[in-house]
Design an enzyme around this catalytic site. Sequence first.
Site, PDB file in Angstrom:
ATOM      1  N   ASP A 171       0.813  -1.228   0.000  1.00 16.14           N
ATOM      2  CA  ASP A 171       0.000   0.000   0.000  1.00 16.14           C
ATOM      3  C   ASP A 171       0.847   1.279   0.000  1.00 16.14           C
ATOM      4  O   ASP A 171       1.974   1.283   0.521  1.00 16.14           O
ATOM      5  CB  ASP A 171      -0.939   0.003   1.212  1.00 16.14           C
ATOM      6  CG  ASP A 171      -2.088  -0.985   1.052  1.00 16.14           C
ATOM      7  OD1 ASP A 171      -2.318  -1.447  -0.076  1.00 16.14           O
ATOM      8  OD2 ASP A 171      -2.758  -1.300   2.057  1.00 16.14           O
ATOM      9  N   GLU A 187       3.037   2.377   6.378  1.00 10.06           N
ATOM     10  CA  GLU A 187       2.920   0.959   6.728  1.00 10.06           C
ATOM     11  C   GLU A 187       3.289   0.090   5.521  1.00 10.06           C
ATOM     12  O   GLU A 187       3.999  -0.905   5.647  1.00 10.06           O
ATOM     13  CB  GLU A 187       1.485   0.668   7.173  1.00 10.06           C
ATOM     14  CG  GLU A 187       1.342  -0.424   8.196  1.00 10.06           C
ATOM     15  CD  GLU A 187       1.836  -0.029   9.569  1.00 10.06           C
ATOM     16  OE1 GLU A 187       2.246  -0.935  10.307  1.00 10.06           O
ATOM     17  OE2 GLU A 187       1.850   1.178   9.901  1.00 10.06           O
ATOM     18  N   TYR A 212      -7.231   4.963  -2.782  1.00 12.76           N
ATOM     19  CA  TYR A 212      -6.740   4.466  -1.486  1.00 12.76           C
ATOM     20  C   TYR A 212      -7.449   5.161  -0.327  1.00 12.76           C
ATOM     21  O   TYR A 212      -7.624   6.376  -0.333  1.00 12.76           O
ATOM     22  CB  TYR A 212      -5.231   4.678  -1.391  1.00 12.76           C
ATOM     23  CG  TYR A 212      -4.607   3.955  -0.226  1.00 12.76           C
ATOM     24  CD1 TYR A 212      -4.790   2.588  -0.058  1.00 12.76           C
ATOM     25  CD2 TYR A 212      -3.843   4.637   0.713  1.00 12.76           C
ATOM     26  CE1 TYR A 212      -4.216   1.913   1.009  1.00 12.76           C
ATOM     27  CE2 TYR A 212      -3.261   3.966   1.777  1.00 12.76           C
ATOM     28  CZ  TYR A 212      -3.463   2.609   1.924  1.00 12.76           C
ATOM     29  OH  TYR A 212      -2.900   1.937   2.986  1.00 12.76           O
ATOM     30  N   HIS A 218      -0.743  11.532  -1.837  1.00 10.29           N
ATOM     31  CA  HIS A 218      -2.006  10.810  -1.974  1.00 10.29           C
ATOM     32  C   HIS A 218      -3.068  11.728  -2.549  1.00 10.29           C
ATOM     33  O   HIS A 218      -2.905  12.936  -2.613  1.00 10.29           O
ATOM     34  CB  HIS A 218      -2.492  10.324  -0.608  1.00 10.29           C
ATOM     35  CG  HIS A 218      -1.607   9.281  -0.009  1.00 10.29           C
ATOM     36  ND1 HIS A 218      -1.802   8.791   1.252  1.00 10.29           N
ATOM     37  CD2 HIS A 218      -0.524   8.636  -0.495  1.00 10.29           C
ATOM     38  CE1 HIS A 218      -0.881   7.888   1.517  1.00 10.29           C
ATOM     39  NE2 HIS A 218      -0.092   7.786   0.476  1.00 10.29           N
TER      40      HIS A 218
END
Length: 692
Positions: free
Chosen positions: A83, A87, A299, A345
């Site tokens: 992803d 993380e 996402y 993002h």
Amino acid sequence: MAYKYLVIVESPAKAKTIEKYLGRNYKVVASVGHIRDLPKSKMGIDVENNYEPHYISIRGKGDVIKGLRSAAKKAEKVYLASDPDREGEAIAWHLAFLLGLDLNEKNRVVFNEITKDAVKAAFKEPRTIDLDLVDAQQARRILDRLVGYSISPILWRKVKKGLSAGRVQSVALKIIIDREKEIRDFKPEEYWSIDGNFKKARKKFKAAFWGLDGKKKKLPNAESIKEVTQRIDGKEFEVKKVEKKERKRNPAAPFTTSSLQQEAARKLNFRTRKTMMVAQQLYEGISLGRQGTVGLITYMRTDSKRISDSAKTEVTEFIETTYGKEFAAHGGKKLKNVQGAQDAHEAIRPTSALRTPEEMEKFLDKDQLKLYRLIWSRFVASQMTPAVLDTMKVTLDQNGVQFIANGSKIKFKGFMQVYVEGRDDGKEDKENILPELEVGEIVQSVDIEPKQHFTQPPARFSEATLIRTLEENGVGRPSTYAPTLETIQRRYYVKLAQKRFEPTELGEIVNTLIEDFFSQIVDVHFTAEMENNLDEVEEGKEDWIKVVDRFYRPFEKELENAEEKIEKIQIKDEPAGFDCELCGHPMVIKLGRYGKFYACSNFPECRNTKPIVKEIGVECPVCHKGQVVERKSKKNRLFYGCDRYPECEFTSWDKPVGRNCPKCDHYLVEKKVKGGKQVICPEGDYEENVQK
């Protein structure tokens, strides 16, 4: 060789979707989340050696690791496509270590949406693993481990075995308890209002008392009401002032993780965990029949409000075609991200505005459709023109007593054609249309009604309002909200009562200890500053070891002080008021992991325990011998059953009302429906509305 390139993602669903896009030269496999972590049995951090973490392979992941190594050996090149966040970057780094990949090699692939074009474009521009992102994730993990594995053993020894403390969770708990203290200390204050119903010809409208002789006046008591009502003589009021304005209302920004969780709680009644689970499904891919599997949203862990130029162009054309050119905002207002937002993002949006909820309905289950409709509507509305409202403010006067009526009427719907943001108070914005009024006109009062009120304490936090408060205070990041809320409930530090957080006795004890001995941990500003430091590590502006060290050195002294000064706390058992049927000793109420329960005071000689149940005053409709009681399922959902279980196995999700159906004689139950409750027959078509 069956394939040239190996691609490793996090989830099997994502692997399945991506493999269809890449063709037969690519094999896509899943790591199924993290594969290495700190050990559970010990701290796993060498404090004296620059906080070096000792990672181990996660128990149960041996076969997965073996399979990944075997697949990697057969490939010419390995791509890491976990992803696009801290993380995910950390997972890629751990994979590179286990598979012996070169960190200087461009083998990291990221995409914000799982669509054919986005995935193929990402593979044209692979990059190296971003070690700053890895360091930021590692610093957070180490900080959380230092707090949890240092404070938890103290709580075990001094309070109760099995307790634990977390860095962000402790702040969330303190916020809930501070609100509870406000509620307990709250002293209601009296105040009054005067509402009037007026009419012009046959058209009625409402107005509220504003003031006397052109000055706003408060109404603190009954005496102040008399001063007003004594000046009102008759029913005629003159229109003294009419103000008409045109007001624009802008659409809400596309969703971030936080705003999605809040709005799904308000509008869909979704718990935070459910929202993220369903969003994950929409992101990873849904089978659309002949079109194949497609990721329907971008996402879902993001704090950015940015949207790509291509998405803006597509949605603008869709709005013009569907609603008309006057509804398209052509890029809309420039949206400002919150401080620290990851602008790499995008906001959460549909991967294509052309996939309308109506077209997707046949491919989605009920919950997926609800959430997709919410995300799609919010995004489309965000790119539409503002709504235009005509507002009207009218001042009515008699003998210097002034009432004000406010009205509004939608002149142009704009974005409201598609979507209107929810409110925490549950109220909806409604039009209030006033009759046409002019200065000097006389209107008649129908009735004037003084009302006594008392100020109300602040409301307890719901999931939505707690997330908003954490975000406003800079505590936590998109990926932390759901697990934080889940953890404080699982530990029984708080419980949900009528969808609001209420601290438990255990939660208050733990919070008091942490406040008294580890003040930095529950300091909102300190925690927010720590989040900013982690953001600076991500941006390459800070060294992660220095960030951890600045925290740990004073924390280490607090630990020594706590070990020395915290006295053992005995949580006293409450008497249950009846004796154990097995040995005759008094039963007591104990506090366990899942709440309170009855237990024999003669433990461990007698191990008799009973759940605490609440009778609803209705005889069991099946055996007619026992009483119906409230029970909780393993997932904490309320249901009803007979207190003679297991002799009688009666259970029902809906509450029995103690009457039988007049048509078929089956027992009746009370069911929640939109707008209230209904009494229905589970076996037939009989129903009756419940009076409020």
